[in-house]
Write a protein that holds these residues in place. Sequence first.
Motif, PDB file in Angstrom:
ATOM      1  N   LEU A  56       0.702  -1.227   0.040  1.00 21.80           N
ATOM      2  CA  LEU A  56       0.028  -0.179  -0.007  1.00 21.80           C
ATOM      3  C   LEU A  56       0.853   1.228  -0.113  1.00 21.80           C
ATOM      4  O   LEU A  56       0.326   2.161  -0.725  1.00 21.80           O
ATOM      5  N   ARG A  57       2.076   1.395   0.805  1.00 22.83           N
ATOM      6  CA  ARG A  57       2.903   2.351   0.592  1.00 22.83           C
ATOM      7  C   ARG A  57       3.341   2.643  -0.698  1.00 22.83           C
ATOM      8  O   ARG A  57       3.173   3.918  -1.335  1.00 22.83           O
ATOM      9  N   LYS A  58       3.841   1.796  -1.508  1.00 20.24           N
ATOM     10  CA  LYS A  58       4.271   1.854  -2.859  1.00 20.24           C
ATOM     11  C   LYS A  58       3.152   2.306  -3.751  1.00 20.24           C
ATOM     12  O   LYS A  58       3.257   3.176  -4.672  1.00 20.24           O
ATOM     13  N   LEU A  59       1.848   1.684  -3.420  1.00 21.42           N
ATOM     14  CA  LEU A  59       0.923   2.119  -4.125  1.00 21.42           C
ATOM     15  C   LEU A  59       0.569   3.735  -4.030  1.00 21.42           C
ATOM     16  O   LEU A  59       0.196   4.251  -4.904  1.00 21.42           O
ATOM     17  N   ARG A  60       0.540   4.048  -2.826  1.00 14.84           N
ATOM     18  CA  ARG A  60       0.250   5.635  -2.392  1.00 14.84           C
ATOM     19  C   ARG A  60       1.261   6.554  -3.350  1.00 14.84           C
ATOM     20  O   ARG A  60       1.155   7.517  -3.750  1.00 14.84           O
ATOM     21  N   TYR A  61       2.437   5.867  -3.288  1.00 10.76           N
ATOM     22  CA  TYR A  61       3.711   6.797  -3.980  1.00 10.76           C
ATOM     23  C   TYR A  61       3.418   6.517  -5.574  1.00 10.76           C
ATOM     24  O   TYR A  61       3.473   7.614  -6.336  1.00 10.76           O
ATOM     25  N   PHE A  62       3.021   5.581  -5.926  1.00  7.98           N
ATOM     26  CA  PHE A  62       2.595   5.640  -7.547  1.00  7.98           C
ATOM     27  C   PHE A  62       1.340   6.419  -7.505  1.00  7.98           C
ATOM     28  O   PHE A  62       1.447   7.250  -8.855  1.00  7.98           O
ATOM     29  N   ALA A  63       0.303   6.561  -6.933  1.00  9.99           N
ATOM     30  CA  ALA A  63      -0.738   7.261  -7.234  1.00  9.99           C
ATOM     31  C   ALA A  63      -0.308   8.648  -7.207  1.00  9.99           C
ATOM     32  O   ALA A  63      -1.076   9.638  -8.015  1.00  9.99           O
ATOM     33  N   ALA A  64       0.306   9.232  -6.190  1.00 14.16           N
ATOM     34  CA  ALA A  64       0.955  10.466  -6.262  1.00 14.16           C
ATOM     35  C   ALA A  64       1.629  11.010  -7.448  1.00 14.16           C
ATOM     36  O   ALA A  64       1.383  11.919  -8.127  1.00 14.16           O
ATOM     37  N   VAL A  65       2.652  10.188  -7.980  1.00 10.21           N
ATOM     38  CA  VAL A  65       3.139  10.299  -9.234  1.00 10.21           C
ATOM     39  C   VAL A  65       2.253  10.335 -10.443  1.00 10.21           C
ATOM     40  O   VAL A  65       2.225  11.219 -11.125  1.00 10.21           O
ATOM     41  N   ALA A  66       1.462   9.459 -10.395  1.00  9.72           N
ATOM     42  CA  ALA A  66       0.299   9.401 -11.274  1.00  9.72           C
ATOM     43  C   ALA A  66      -0.519  10.604 -11.427  1.00  9.72           C
ATOM     44  O   ALA A  66      -0.919  11.102 -12.347  1.00  9.72           O
TER      45      ALA A  66
ATOM     46  N   VAL B  87      14.342   8.788  -3.395  1.00  4.54           N
ATOM     47  CA  VAL B  87      13.645   7.644  -2.845  1.00  4.54           C
ATOM     48  C   VAL B  87      12.540   7.203  -3.629  1.00  4.54           C
ATOM     49  O   VAL B  87      12.182   6.154  -3.666  1.00  4.54           O
ATOM     50  N   LEU B  88      11.679   8.188  -3.845  1.00  2.00           N
ATOM     51  CA  LEU B  88      10.278   8.064  -4.679  1.00  2.00           C
ATOM     52  C   LEU B  88      10.907   7.268  -5.961  1.00  2.00           C
ATOM     53  O   LEU B  88      10.089   6.261  -6.212  1.00  2.00           O
ATOM     54  N   SER B  89      11.821   7.674  -6.567  1.00  2.00           N
ATOM     55  CA  SER B  89      11.941   7.147  -7.961  1.00  2.00           C
ATOM     56  C   SER B  89      12.377   5.682  -7.663  1.00  2.00           C
ATOM     57  O   SER B  89      12.240   4.671  -8.507  1.00  2.00           O
ATOM     58  N   ARG B  90      13.227   5.316  -6.594  1.00  2.00           N
ATOM     59  CA  ARG B  90      13.601   4.061  -6.296  1.00  2.00           C
ATOM     60  C   ARG B  90      12.344   3.110  -6.065  1.00  2.00           C
ATOM     61  O   ARG B  90      12.255   1.618  -6.181  1.00  2.00           O
ATOM     62  N   GLN B  91      11.361   3.701  -5.261  1.00  2.21           N
ATOM     63  CA  GLN B  91      10.551   2.854  -4.858  1.00  2.21           C
ATOM     64  C   GLN B  91       9.550   2.585  -6.033  1.00  2.21           C
ATOM     65  O   GLN B  91       8.873   1.387  -5.873  1.00  2.21           O
ATOM     66  N   ILE B  92       9.223   3.532  -6.865  1.00  3.60           N
ATOM     67  CA  ILE B  92       8.639   3.200  -8.023  1.00  3.60           C
ATOM     68  C   ILE B  92       9.142   2.212  -8.658  1.00  3.60           C
ATOM     69  O   ILE B  92       8.451   1.321  -9.562  1.00  3.60           O
ATOM     70  N   LYS B  93      10.386   2.327  -9.217  1.00  3.26           N
ATOM     71  CA  LYS B  93      11.054   1.091  -9.949  1.00  3.26           C
ATOM     72  C   LYS B  93      10.860  -0.277  -9.205  1.00  3.26           C
ATOM     73  O   LYS B  93      10.853  -1.282 -10.024  1.00  3.26           O
ATOM     74  N   ALA B  94      10.938  -0.314  -7.984  1.00  5.96           N
ATOM     75  CA  ALA B  94      10.785  -1.513  -7.059  1.00  5.96           C
ATOM     76  C   ALA B  94       9.546  -1.880  -7.400  1.00  5.96           C
ATOM     77  O   ALA B  94       9.160  -3.312  -7.677  1.00  5.96           O
TER      78      ALA B  94
ATOM     79  N   GLN C  72       9.121  -3.609 -10.780  1.00  9.04           N
ATOM     80  CA  GLN C  72       9.714  -4.913 -10.570  1.00  9.04           C
ATOM     81  C   GLN C  72       8.800  -6.013  -9.999  1.00  9.04           C
ATOM     82  O   GLN C  72       8.649  -7.001 -10.528  1.00  9.04           O
ATOM     83  N   GLU C  73       8.219  -5.453  -8.961  1.00  7.85           N
ATOM     84  CA  GLU C  73       7.227  -6.538  -8.227  1.00  7.85           C
ATOM     85  C   GLU C  73       5.963  -6.922  -8.978  1.00  7.85           C
ATOM     86  O   GLU C  73       5.749  -7.991  -9.057  1.00  7.85           O
ATOM     87  N   LEU C  74       5.715  -5.970  -9.729  1.00 11.37           N
ATOM     88  CA  LEU C  74       4.510  -6.218 -10.828  1.00 11.37           C
ATOM     89  C   LEU C  74       4.783  -6.736 -11.901  1.00 11.37           C
ATOM     90  O   LEU C  74       3.826  -7.216 -12.749  1.00 11.37           O
ATOM     91  N   ASP C  75       6.138  -6.669 -12.278  1.00 11.95           N
ATOM     92  CA  ASP C  75       6.701  -7.138 -13.586  1.00 11.95           C
ATOM     93  C   ASP C  75       6.047  -6.609 -14.748  1.00 11.95           C
ATOM     94  O   ASP C  75       5.497  -7.189 -15.805  1.00 11.95           O
ATOM     95  N   CYS C  76       5.757  -5.200 -14.679  1.00 13.10           N
ATOM     96  CA  CYS C  76       5.301  -4.333 -15.853  1.00 13.10           C
ATOM     97  C   CYS C  76       5.752  -3.106 -15.540  1.00 13.10           C
ATOM     98  O   CYS C  76       5.972  -2.595 -14.355  1.00 13.10           O
ATOM     99  N   ALA C  77       5.650  -2.273 -16.582  1.00 14.83           N
ATOM    100  CA  ALA C  77       6.121  -0.863 -16.806  1.00 14.83           C
ATOM    101  C   ALA C  77       4.685  -0.138 -16.392  1.00 14.83           C
ATOM    102  O   ALA C  77       3.644  -0.248 -17.011  1.00 14.83           O
ATOM    103  N   LEU C  78       5.150   1.095 -15.552  1.00 12.26           N
ATOM    104  CA  LEU C  78       3.811   1.841 -15.163  1.00 12.26           C
ATOM    105  C   LEU C  78       3.965   2.961 -15.794  1.00 12.26           C
ATOM    106  O   LEU C  78       2.804   3.913 -15.781  1.00 12.26           O
ATOM    107  N   LEU C  79       5.222   3.771 -15.968  1.00  8.14           N
ATOM    108  CA  LEU C  79       5.529   4.983 -16.385  1.00  8.14           C
ATOM    109  C   LEU C  79       6.198   4.966 -17.373  1.00  8.14           C
ATOM    110  O   LEU C  79       6.996   3.990 -17.706  1.00  8.14           O
ATOM    111  N   VAL C  80       5.988   5.965 -18.334  1.00  5.31           N
ATOM    112  CA  VAL C  80       6.902   6.441 -19.530  1.00  5.31           C
ATOM    113  C   VAL C  80       7.699   7.595 -18.971  1.00  5.31           C
ATOM    114  O   VAL C  80       7.072   8.699 -18.771  1.00  5.31           O
TER     115      VAL C  80
END
Length: 268
Positions: free
Chosen positions: A5-15, A33-40, A43-51
């Motif tokens: 959920l923490r990484k999901l919040r990070y991703f939602a903020a970037v989105a 730190v945010l960039s590393r969390q999104i990359k991680a 990798q966990e989801l095994d798909c690209a979320l951002l361009v």
Amino acid sequence: MDLDLRKLRYFAAVAEHRHFGRAAEKLYIAQPVLSRQIKAFEQELDCALLVRTTRTVELTAAGQQLYEEAQGILAAVDAAVRRVRDADHGVRRLVVAFSAGLYVSEAIREFATRHPEVETDVVPARWWEPDAPLRDGRAQIGYLRRPFNESGLHTIPIGHDPRVACMPATHPLAARRELTLADLDGERMLDTPKRRTASLEEKFELIASGHGMALVPRSVARAYVRPDLVHRPVTDAPSAETCLAAASDHHDKLLREFLDIATATLRS
């Protein structure tokens, strides 16, 4: 795989911001730190979320889908945490969801006058899934427009919201006082089911930019007045029915009283 959920919040903020720096400021963390969390997370989801480019951040198809899902997930989690805290502090709360352009403030004021000990709150209902706040626990009551999934819900018809044609102020039809559906033949209409993740702000921006026009409830058009848009009545367009909705198995006395107050207030 468990969803972080923490990484999901990070991703939602970037989105939301389409920018790592602004998202990092909102989250009160360092941008690297945010960039590393999104990359991680990717990798966990095994798909690209951002361009990512040097100036912009855009969502991939998977990222767009996750962002849509994340808004409901995070809102439901926040609502659950609030209910736990309310229970711990002995707070009674009534939350009302509402579709864009519909106003329930008068009913809330009347209810609050009778029950000052009850906290009242509101949450917007997204136009492509207005019943979602009732199903994920964010709200107990909804003031909504049909159609929506009514299974498991008790509904009370309130009235009708006429539809109007929203168009650029420079459109030839803007000079007319009222229209019929035949007048709209051949016009490019924004197909909302194919743009279900678009906000109303985005829709009206597209209309103002000349990408087409749309039939929208009159209350929505009035809530988004801007000088480069006009809306005209369409005399033979079907109206949108408005209603109150609540879970069928919810027998809370305060909820029933609010429904009675809102029914009388909104129908008057």
